[in-house]
Design a protein around this motif. Structure first.
Motif, PDB file in Angstrom:
ATOM      1  N   ASN A 176       2.049  -1.485  -4.393  1.00 19.09           N
ATOM      2  CA  ASN A 176       3.059  -1.244  -3.799  1.00 19.09           C
ATOM      3  C   ASN A 176       2.981  -0.404  -2.451  1.00 19.09           C
ATOM      4  O   ASN A 176       3.152  -0.786  -1.538  1.00 19.09           O
ATOM      5  N   SER A 179       0.498  -2.755  -0.313  1.00 16.67           N
ATOM      6  CA  SER A 179       1.091  -3.789   0.558  1.00 16.67           C
ATOM      7  C   SER A 179       1.854  -3.364   1.726  1.00 16.67           C
ATOM      8  O   SER A 179       2.026  -3.695   2.814  1.00 16.67           O
ATOM      9  N   THR A 180       2.432  -2.063   1.376  1.00 18.99           N
ATOM     10  CA  THR A 180       3.160  -1.447   2.557  1.00 18.99           C
ATOM     11  C   THR A 180       2.274  -1.033   3.564  1.00 18.99           C
ATOM     12  O   THR A 180       2.613  -1.386   4.796  1.00 18.99           O
ATOM     13  N   GLY A 186       6.198  -3.326  -0.200  1.00 20.20           N
ATOM     14  CA  GLY A 186       6.576  -3.678  -1.571  1.00 20.20           C
ATOM     15  C   GLY A 186       6.241  -5.148  -1.995  1.00 20.20           C
ATOM     16  O   GLY A 186       6.735  -5.596  -3.057  1.00 20.20           O
ATOM     17  N   GLY A 188       3.560  -6.906  -3.515  1.00 17.50           N
ATOM     18  CA  GLY A 188       2.469  -6.942  -4.140  1.00 17.50           C
ATOM     19  C   GLY A 188       1.785  -8.201  -4.456  1.00 17.50           C
ATOM     20  O   GLY A 188       0.389  -8.058  -4.452  1.00 17.50           O
ATOM     21  N   THR A 216       2.559  -6.679 -11.265  1.00 16.50           N
ATOM     22  CA  THR A 216       3.481  -7.173 -10.034  1.00 16.50           C
ATOM     23  C   THR A 216       4.598  -8.081 -10.412  1.00 16.50           C
ATOM     24  O   THR A 216       4.486  -8.651 -11.651  1.00 16.50           O
TER      25      THR A 216
END
Length: 255
Positions: A176, A179-180, A186, A188, A216
């Motif tokens: 999370n 990815s950000t 959010g 993933g 995920t």
């Protein structure tokens, strides 16, 4: 402490399914251990749990054969030291973004000359309050496990070097935050994030380190184990309760 630590079980080739703990109840911990979790990670980075409650929850978990792990809120060496003194063998450090970060958390967790952890074995739970000081010292290499979270662009850029740091036992992918950090909030399972995770997997395998992560949307725990992960923390007390209550109320509601 449990008969075999998470580190010892991983050394034996076992795969570990663990759960997250955010609540303050030892009863919840005990129920989760009885339900089948081999280990439970108490989250101090995002949760409200303080040291005294961790002690109580640890007693409840160990009574049912589960090991407690803790995600510390920061890299503060004094915080790590108190958890290790309490007998928590497995610590997760968030946002390990560089070799310097990795080396600092290792130093915080080991006694000199390897590190800078303070010595007070006569009064700490880890040594049986002084009843088994030698056994505790001798067991540290086999039981103590440090997990470095790779969850930022900086950590990804340095992952090969972080994986090479002696004392970092496991790289833990935080999909999370990762990815950000990579610009896909959010997500993933985004292809860019998947590629980054593949790089982390390769870095860990190249240095003989274990791998951990969370599920995920598209990869559950079984899929992650099949992909090569050794530790998957799947399901939290809060989420499991939330989902069970919502399902129960939907099924039983008169309207």
């Amino acid at each position: 402490m449990t008969a075999r630590s998470i580190k010892e079980r991983l050394k034996a080739g076992e795969k570990i399914l663990a759960g997250w703990v955010y609540s303050l109840s030892p009863v919840t911990v005990e129920v989760m251990a009885l339900g089948g979790y081999a280990a439970l990670l108490i989250d101090q980075e995002h949760g409200p749990t303080e040291l005294q409650m961790i002690h109580t929850q640890t007693l409840a978990a160990e009574a049912r054969g589960a090991e407690v792990m803790v995600r510390v809120p920061s890299h503060d060496p004094n915080h790590a030291k108190r958890l290790l003194d309490l007998g928590i063998s497995t610590l997760m450090f968030p946002m390990v973004d560089s070799v310097a970060d990795a080396e600092a958390v290792v130093a915080a967790c080991y006694y000199p000359p390897r590190g800078r952890r303070g010595l007070a074995t006569g009064g700490i739970r880890a040594s049986g309050y002084g009843h088994d000081t030698k056994g505790y010292f001798d067991g540290i290499p086999n039981r103590q496990m440090l997990m470095a979270q790779i969850e930022t662009r900086g950590g990804l850029d340095a992952v090969e070097q972080i994986a090479a740091v002696d004392g970092v036992d496991l790289l833990f992918v935080g999909p999370n935050d990762l990815s950000t950090s990579l610009g896909h909030f959010g997500q993933g399972d985004h292809p860019t994030v998947r590629a980054a995770i593949d790089r982390i997997i390769a870095a860990a395998k190249a240095k003989g380190k274990w791998l951990g992560t969370v599920p995920t949307k598209e990869r559950d725990a079984k899929a992650l184990f099949a992909l090569g992960f050794d530790l998957v923390i799947s399901g939290s007390d809060v989420a499991l309760l939330r989902e069970a209550v919502a399902a129960h109320c939907k099924a039983q509601s008169p309207s």
